[in-house]
Each structure stands twice: as structure tokens, then as C-alpha cells.
Design a protein around this motif. Structure first.
Motif, PDB file in Angstrom:
ATOM      1  N   ALA A 131     -21.383   5.109   2.427  1.00  0.00           N
ATOM      2  CA  ALA A 131     -20.703   4.854   3.283  1.00  0.00           C
ATOM      3  C   ALA A 131     -19.314   3.978   2.421  1.00  0.00           C
ATOM      4  O   ALA A 131     -18.440   4.676   2.908  1.00  0.00           O
ATOM      5  N   ALA A 132     -19.338   3.008   1.806  1.00  0.00           N
ATOM      6  CA  ALA A 132     -18.473   1.843   1.586  1.00  0.00           C
ATOM      7  C   ALA A 132     -17.747   2.595  -0.164  1.00  0.00           C
ATOM      8  O   ALA A 132     -16.847   2.404   0.207  1.00  0.00           O
ATOM      9  N   GLY A 133     -18.340   3.982   0.101  1.00  0.00           N
ATOM     10  CA  GLY A 133     -17.079   4.418  -1.500  1.00  0.00           C
ATOM     11  C   GLY A 133     -17.154   5.513  -1.357  1.00  0.00           C
ATOM     12  O   GLY A 133     -16.303   6.048  -1.131  1.00  0.00           O
ATOM     13  N   TRP A 134     -18.162   6.884  -0.699  1.00  0.00           N
ATOM     14  CA  TRP A 134     -17.483   7.997  -1.446  1.00  0.00           C
ATOM     15  C   TRP A 134     -18.233   9.148  -0.264  1.00  0.00           C
ATOM     16  O   TRP A 134     -18.160  10.389  -0.050  1.00  0.00           O
ATOM     17  N   ALA A 135     -19.222   8.139   0.881  1.00  0.00           N
ATOM     18  CA  ALA A 135     -19.744   9.355   2.010  1.00  0.00           C
ATOM     19  C   ALA A 135     -19.221   9.002   3.285  1.00  0.00           C
ATOM     20  O   ALA A 135     -18.919   7.627   3.174  1.00  0.00           O
ATOM     21  N   ARG A 136     -18.649   9.995   4.264  1.00  0.00           N
ATOM     22  CA  ARG A 136     -18.107   9.940   5.629  1.00  0.00           C
ATOM     23  C   ARG A 136     -19.567   9.384   6.585  1.00  0.00           C
ATOM     24  O   ARG A 136     -19.869  10.656   7.543  1.00  0.00           O
ATOM     25  N   PHE A 137     -19.934   8.578   6.130  1.00  0.00           N
ATOM     26  CA  PHE A 137     -20.844   8.071   7.342  1.00  0.00           C
ATOM     27  C   PHE A 137     -20.348   6.314   7.680  1.00  0.00           C
ATOM     28  O   PHE A 137     -19.140   5.378   7.657  1.00  0.00           O
ATOM     29  N   THR A 138     -20.375   6.661   9.671  1.00  0.00           N
ATOM     30  CA  THR A 138     -20.430   5.355  10.388  1.00  0.00           C
ATOM     31  C   THR A 138     -21.567   4.827  10.466  1.00  0.00           C
ATOM     32  O   THR A 138     -22.478   5.319   9.987  1.00  0.00           O
ATOM     33  N   PRO A 139     -22.057   3.413  10.625  1.00  0.00           N
ATOM     34  CA  PRO A 139     -22.865   1.948  10.511  1.00  0.00           C
ATOM     35  C   PRO A 139     -24.006   3.062  11.458  1.00  0.00           C
ATOM     36  O   PRO A 139     -25.279   2.801  10.769  1.00  0.00           O
ATOM     37  N   ALA A 140     -23.588   3.828  13.041  1.00  0.00           N
ATOM     38  CA  ALA A 140     -24.831   4.410  13.711  1.00  0.00           C
ATOM     39  C   ALA A 140     -25.257   5.774  12.774  1.00  0.00           C
ATOM     40  O   ALA A 140     -26.742   6.034  12.796  1.00  0.00           O
ATOM     41  N   VAL A 142     -25.506   5.416   9.250  1.00  0.00           N
ATOM     42  CA  VAL A 142     -26.291   5.431   8.111  1.00  0.00           C
ATOM     43  C   VAL A 142     -27.358   4.779   9.413  1.00  0.00           C
ATOM     44  O   VAL A 142     -28.526   4.761   8.627  1.00  0.00           O
ATOM     45  N   ASP A 143     -28.083   4.100   9.739  1.00  0.00           N
ATOM     46  CA  ASP A 143     -28.789   3.374  10.835  1.00  0.00           C
ATOM     47  C   ASP A 143     -29.806   4.340  10.886  1.00  0.00           C
ATOM     48  O   ASP A 143     -31.085   4.560  11.021  1.00  0.00           O
ATOM     49  N   GLU A 144     -29.609   5.591  12.102  1.00  0.00           N
ATOM     50  CA  GLU A 144     -30.202   6.640  12.596  1.00  0.00           C
ATOM     51  C   GLU A 144     -31.212   7.511  11.075  1.00  0.00           C
ATOM     52  O   GLU A 144     -31.872   7.667  10.967  1.00  0.00           O
ATOM     53  N   ILE A 145     -29.838   7.043  10.038  1.00  0.00           N
ATOM     54  CA  ILE A 145     -30.924   8.042   9.210  1.00  0.00           C
ATOM     55  C   ILE A 145     -31.959   7.259   7.878  1.00  0.00           C
ATOM     56  O   ILE A 145     -32.992   7.207   7.552  1.00  0.00           O
ATOM     57  N   ALA A 146     -31.606   6.163   8.207  1.00  0.00           N
ATOM     58  CA  ALA A 146     -32.178   4.759   7.616  1.00  0.00           C
ATOM     59  C   ALA A 146     -33.839   4.881   8.345  1.00  0.00           C
ATOM     60  O   ALA A 146     -34.813   3.939   8.202  1.00  0.00           O
ATOM     61  N   ARG A 147     -33.324   4.515   9.780  1.00  0.00           N
ATOM     62  CA  ARG A 147     -34.402   4.723  10.679  1.00  0.00           C
ATOM     63  C   ARG A 147     -35.645   5.872  10.516  1.00  0.00           C
ATOM     64  O   ARG A 147     -36.639   5.398  11.152  1.00  0.00           O
ATOM     65  N   THR A 148     -35.103   6.774  10.213  1.00  0.00           N
ATOM     66  CA  THR A 148     -36.310   8.261  10.943  1.00  0.00           C
ATOM     67  C   THR A 148     -37.494   7.686   9.954  1.00  0.00           C
ATOM     68  O   THR A 148     -37.410   7.713   8.790  1.00  0.00           O
ATOM     69  N   GLN A 149     -38.002   8.804  10.485  1.00  0.00           N
ATOM     70  CA  GLN A 149     -39.969   8.829   9.852  1.00  0.00           C
ATOM     71  C   GLN A 149     -39.513   9.637   8.286  1.00  0.00           C
ATOM     72  O   GLN A 149     -40.250  10.189   7.721  1.00  0.00           O
ATOM     73  N   PHE A 150     -38.457  11.076   8.953  1.00  0.00           N
ATOM     74  CA  PHE A 150     -38.580  11.606   8.548  1.00  0.00           C
ATOM     75  C   PHE A 150     -37.408  12.118   7.116  1.00  0.00           C
ATOM     76  O   PHE A 150     -36.294  12.940   7.005  1.00  0.00           O
ATOM     77  N   ARG A 151     -37.535  10.847   6.139  1.00  0.00           N
ATOM     78  CA  ARG A 151     -37.030  10.690   5.447  1.00  0.00           C
ATOM     79  C   ARG A 151     -36.296  11.241   4.231  1.00  0.00           C
ATOM     80  O   ARG A 151     -35.713  11.682   3.595  1.00  0.00           O
ATOM     81  N   SER A 152     -37.751  12.393   4.368  1.00  0.00           N
ATOM     82  CA  SER A 152     -37.577  13.415   2.878  1.00  0.00           C
ATOM     83  C   SER A 152     -36.738  14.938   3.832  1.00  0.00           C
ATOM     84  O   SER A 152     -35.872  15.554   2.493  1.00  0.00           O
ATOM     85  N   LEU A 153     -36.595  14.826   4.536  1.00  0.00           N
ATOM     86  CA  LEU A 153     -35.598  16.428   5.133  1.00  0.00           C
ATOM     87  C   LEU A 153     -33.978  15.136   5.493  1.00  0.00           C
ATOM     88  O   LEU A 153     -33.322  16.034   4.085  1.00  0.00           O
ATOM     89  N   TRP A 154     -33.420  13.896   5.815  1.00  0.00           N
ATOM     90  CA  TRP A 154     -32.473  13.501   6.250  1.00  0.00           C
ATOM     91  C   TRP A 154     -31.844  12.395   4.971  1.00  0.00           C
ATOM     92  O   TRP A 154     -30.428  12.560   4.472  1.00  0.00           O
TER      93      TRP A 154
END
Length: 286
Positions: A131-140, A142-154
Motif C-alpha cells: 500500500a505504501a509502494g505499488w498497490a492502491r489499498f486503503t488502510p481499511a 489492508v485490514d480486511e485482507i489481513a484479518r480474513t481467514q480465507f487468506r489463500s483467496l485474498w
């Protein structure tokens, strides 16, 4: 290598999970992925042999061949991580592998392919760097992807895409764990013919030699049967069981019944072990 072929081995096997992962990978890589669900009794053992076989199949091409991306999502069954086991990555020749940090899956790659270490990633750390370098993600987001249990998808498809693109993904090197040799030989894969692919070379089986035999437990009778060893399936008498050097791994053994199903004849399934009795015999037991 902008859009390499992607092969995914996963224990998320229902059609919904496979469809979602296929769509995400196709969107990120611009090509149709091959998703291989592993849904047997022992997905860790099946994944270990399948990953070794997938990498083995990229040898002996007579040419350089094309790089591939191989994804492995098989969480350890005894894991105790806060939000699941972390994901790591490494390369075998020109091929990129992104995998759950599963010692049982990775140990054969150390034994047979010389993979001594992997790069372990932290989901949130990688997403924040992106998010700080090359991808357009908001903090929210980032938090959504980091917290999910389906990490193999996201997460995993993103990690693979960024590694292919040469992004500076933060990671920590970690040695591949696992014994130098397995303490027990297991049925890793039961193929569609009922052949039982074992997870070790035939030469490691006690009794495997010209004219030798291996005791195998017949679960219906409860007695051990002496199963003769043969070089190839074609050498086994029709309708009879045999231990042969199979098609998987590097000379790995298979229990077969020529013209029949070894799994059905002996009552075996994936994960059953070839245990040593009195340090001199070996019988197949659950």
C-alpha cells in the motif's frame, strides 16, 4: 514472464472455493489457472507428493521450458498460529512456489530437491508495504485482507503476482524443518486405479530387492501378507499384488494389484503408514 501458468494445490475443495480462487487468479494473471483440490483422508501427505511430482515433471524437457507459479494451501493439522500458519515462498530452478509453511509438505523438497530455506511472509507487513509502494489499498482494505481467514483467496494470489513482478516483498528466511528421512513410510496418494503411491523410494522398503517381499497388512483378515517386489507393474502377475518402482517422486514405491485395486484389496487409504515392526519387518497399518 508477465503471465506465467499458475497451478494451485489446495484443501479448499468445494466448488464455491475453487470458483472464487480460479476467478481471482485469472484476473491477476490473465490466464486460466489449474486448481487441483486435495480432498482425501490425508491432504498434507497428498500435497507433499503432488508438489514434488509437479516440480519433478518440469525436468527432462530437452529444453529450457517456461517458468510456472505453483500455489500450495495446506495448513498443518496441528497448527497453533493466531490467524493460521504463515505463507512462504521459494524458487526451484525458475519456478516460483508460494506455500503454507507446512513442514510435512516442504520436507521432501529438502530431501530430494535441495530446498534448504524458504522466505516467510507476514500478511499485514506485506500488505502495508504494498500500500505504501505499488498497490492502491486503503488502510481499511489492508485490514480486511489481513484479518480474513480465507487468506489463500485474498492474500496468496496477490503475493504471487507481486513476486512475479519483482516487487520488494518483505520476508524473513527460515530453514525448512523436518527429518532427514521419514520415520514411517505412508500411502501418500491412491490413484484412480487403486494403486497406492508411497512417499519413499522403493529401495528404502525392507525386503525390496530382486526376489524380495514386503509384509503388508490385510485388514480384512488381520494377517500380514508377503507381497513380492517387482521392477515394474508389467512384471506383476495379473490379478496379483506387488510392490513396484512407480511413476512418482524419484523411484518412489507403489503397492499395486495388476488389473485390480490395491487400495480395495488391502483396505488402504491415504495417510496409512508403512510401520516397522521389531526393526526388521514392515506392515501397512492405519
Amino acid at each position: 514472464m508477465s503471465n506465467p501458468p499458475v497451478i494451485s494445490l489446495t484443501d479448499c475443495t468445494d466448488p464455491n472455493a475453487v470458483a472464487r480462487q480460479s476467478a481471482r487468479l485469472a484476473t491477476l494473471f490473465g490466464s486460466t489457472p489449474t486448481v487441483l483440490p486435495l480432498c482425501g483422508a490425508d491432504p498434507e501427505g497428498t500435497a507433499a507428493l503432488t508438489l514434488l511430482d509437479v516440480l519433478r515433471s518440469t525436468e527432462l524437457l530437452g529444453a529450457a521450458g517456461e517458468p510456472t507459479v505453483i500455489l500450495v494451501n495446506i495448513a498443518p493439522r496441528d497448527g497453533h498460529w493466531p490467524n493460521g500458519v504463515p505463507f512462504c515462498y521459494f524458487r526451484v530452478r525458475e519456478h516460483l512456489v508460494v506455500s503454507t509453511l507446512n513442514p510435512r509438505v516442504l520436507a521432501p523438497l529438502r530431501r530430494y530437491l535441495g530446498v534448504e530455506a524458504v522466505e516467510v511472509t507476514d500478511v499485514r507487513e506485506v500488505l502495508e508495504a504494498a500500500a505504501a509502494g505499488w498497490a492502491r489499498f486503503t488502510p481499511a482494505q489492508v485490514d480486511e485482507i489481513a484479518r480474513t481467514q480465507f487468506r489463500s483467496l485474498w492474500y496468496v494470489p496477490l503475493l504471487a503476482r507481486w513476486l512475479v513482478d519483482g516487487r520488494p516483498v518483505p520476508s524473513v528466511a527460515r530453514a525448512v524443518e523436518g527429518p532427514a528421512e521419514p520415520s514411517r513410510i505412508r500411502v501418500a496418494v491412491v490413484d484412480n486405479f487403486g494403486n497406492c503411491k508411497l512417499d519413499a523410494p522403493a529401495e528404502q522398503l525392507p525386503g525390496y530387492a530382486a526376489g524380495g517381499a514386503v509384509p503388508v497388512l490385510d485388514r480384512e483378515s488381520g494377517a500380514a501378507r508377503e507381497v513380492p517386489c517387482y521392477p515394474r507393474l508389467v512384471d506383476v502377475p495379473r490379478g496379483e499384488p506387488g510392490i513396484v518402482t512407480g511413476s512418482s517422486g524419484y523411484g518412489f514405491a507403489e503397492l499395486v494389484v495388476r488389473g485390480g485395486s490395491a487400495a480395495r484389496a488391502f483396505g488402504l487409504r491415504e495417510g496409512d503408514t508403512l510401520a516397522h515392526a521389531a526393526q526388521s519387518e514392515a506392515v501397512l497399518v492405519a
